[in-house]
Scaffold this active site. Structure first.
Site, PDB file in Angstrom:
ATOM      1  N   GLU A 255      49.820 -57.129-114.059  1.00 17.20           N
ATOM      2  CA  GLU A 255      48.597 -57.876-113.784  1.00 17.20           C
ATOM      3  C   GLU A 255      47.977 -57.453-112.462  1.00 17.20           C
ATOM      4  OE1 GLU A 255      47.410 -62.550-112.863  1.00 17.20           O
ATOM      5  OE2 GLU A 255      49.166 -62.076-114.099  1.00 17.20           O
ATOM      6  N   ARG A 256      48.811 -57.324-111.443  1.00  9.05           N
ATOM      7  CA  ARG A 256      48.296 -57.012-110.109  1.00  9.05           C
ATOM      8  C   ARG A 256      47.786 -55.580-110.029  1.00  9.05           C
ATOM      9  NH1 ARG A 256      53.233 -60.579-107.495  1.00  9.05           N
ATOM     10  NH2 ARG A 256      52.117 -62.569-107.671  1.00  9.05           N
TER      11      ARG A 256
END
Length: 390
Positions: A255-256
């Site tokens: 996600e990051r």
């Protein structure tokens, strides 16, 4: 100003193969032809139309990382970075995050934690854009601190009963399938008491408390969700009971990385937009580009964007080869989330009063960028992750 991935670097770019370059060209073309001409209307209505998402599914954008057996193209983390960066370059952060939550933040829980039956049931529709997903982890008192989750799931006669509230859930209004984190060990349970569940839209006890009105990302629907005696069958357990914390932590890295790449795309688009503006805008007898201070400010920012781009690309390359990249991903998320806001501030300044007017691209992009230093792990949380590994 930048032509990454469109052929200019063929044979010279060490990170990407032909399949990545083809993907970049395809996404960029879709952005130009399908997103930019229509997205102002989506900003007003507050969500991306389902027909657009289905079209993206048809083109393969939702199956980049998934097996061919489900309709995917079996690419790697570099494919995610390409998709995220090009969507960021669209200048519509709400559209970008609608897609990326589905592809890289929610549906991954179905694939990573799902049983063979769950995958067979859901993944083809997810990849085709027929089933849109959301992940429900954040709560009023629990964001990056996942251990603070209070939503509970207790065993019932036929499965589980969920109770609690989730907040800031992207795709929360229009999703078909929610990946929900809840405590299965009671209110005092530690991280080992967290479990993931699949909750389908329309399940009794699940309701959208309210549609949230945001500063930016206006074309992304965001909701508060309520679970009130929400009964789900036992087969909707996602993964193993008590292993939800580890599932969430595992996907945080993906996600990051996606958010960092999206932020880079946004920053690059803002620089290109501003470069065109300062070359045309005249003040005090010359264009703004003729002012050394303006040129050097934009040149400095361009250099920093390039540095961030190489960090993101190198981290994705290492991740694709199985390396532990928590440190580098945390660096990239912190760096890019802050950088995109610095870029937007400078670009609005270069636009002068016009940059403060609603309806201009740079005003919208500046609003959209602000959350990049918050969502997916605030900068301060990311820097603590880096500090732990120093």
């Amino acid at each position: 100003m930048d032509d990454h991935g469109s052929g200019m670097f063929e044979g010279a770019d060490p990170w990407f193969g032909p399949e990545h370059r083809m993907l970049r060209d395809q996404v960029r073309r879709f952005v130009e032809e399908e997103i930019k001409p229509r997205a102002d209307a989506w900003e007003e209505q507050g969500f991306v139309p389902r027909d657009v998402l289905r079209r993206m599914g048809e083109l393969g954008f939702f199956g980049i990382r998934y097996p061919a057996a489900f309709g995917g193209s079996e690419m790697d983390a570099l494919g995610t970075v390409v998709l995220a960066e090009e969507l960021g370059r669209s200048g519509y952060g709400g559209v970008a995050i609608t897609v990326l939550v589905h592809t890289d933040m929610a549906s991954v829980h179905v694939f990573n934690g799902g049983s063979e039956g769950q995958r067979a049931r859901w993944m083809p529709g997810i990849i085709a854009g027929e089933v849109i997903t959301a992940v429900a982890v954040t709560e009023p008192d629990a964001g990056s601190d996942v251990k603070g989750i209070r939503t509970t799931a207790r065993r019932g006669p036929d499965g589980y009963v969920l109770d609690g509230t989730k907040l800031f859930i992207t795709n929360g209004v229009h999703a078909d399938l929610y990946c929900v984190a809840a405590k299965t060990g009671g209110e005092r349970a530690t991280s080992r008491g967290l479990t993931m569940f699949l909750v389908e839209k329309g399940t009794p006890g699940l309701s959208v408390g309210r549609t949230l009105d945001k500063h930016g990302w206006r074309s992304s629907d965001t909701a508060e969700l309520h679970f009130d005696e929400c009964r789900i069958p036992a087969e909707n357990l996602l993964g193993e009971e008590g292993r939800g914390f580890y599932a969430i932590m595992r996907n945080f890295q993906n996600e990051r990385l996606a958010i960092a790449a999206m932020a880079l795309g946004e920053a690059q688009a803002a620089i290109e937009l501003t470069l065109a503006w300062v070359r045309a805008r005249r003040a005090f007898g010359a264009t703004l580009w003729d002012k050394q201070a303006i040129r050097q400010k934009l040149a400095t920012l361009a250099a920093r964007i390039e540095a961030g781009r190489q960090l993101v690309y190198a981290t994705a390359w290492r991740s694709a080869r199985g390396a532990d990249c928590i440190r580098e991903v945390s660096m990239a998320k912190a760096y890019c989330g802050e950088l995109v806001n610095e870029v937007m501030y400078a670009c609005v300044q270069c636009h002068g009063g016009m940059g403060f007017m609603r309806g201009t691209a740079i005003e919208r992009m500046a609003r959209d960028a602000r959350v990049q230093a918050i969502g997916g792990g605030a900068t301060e949380v990311m820097l603590e992750e880096v500090a732990k590994r120093m």
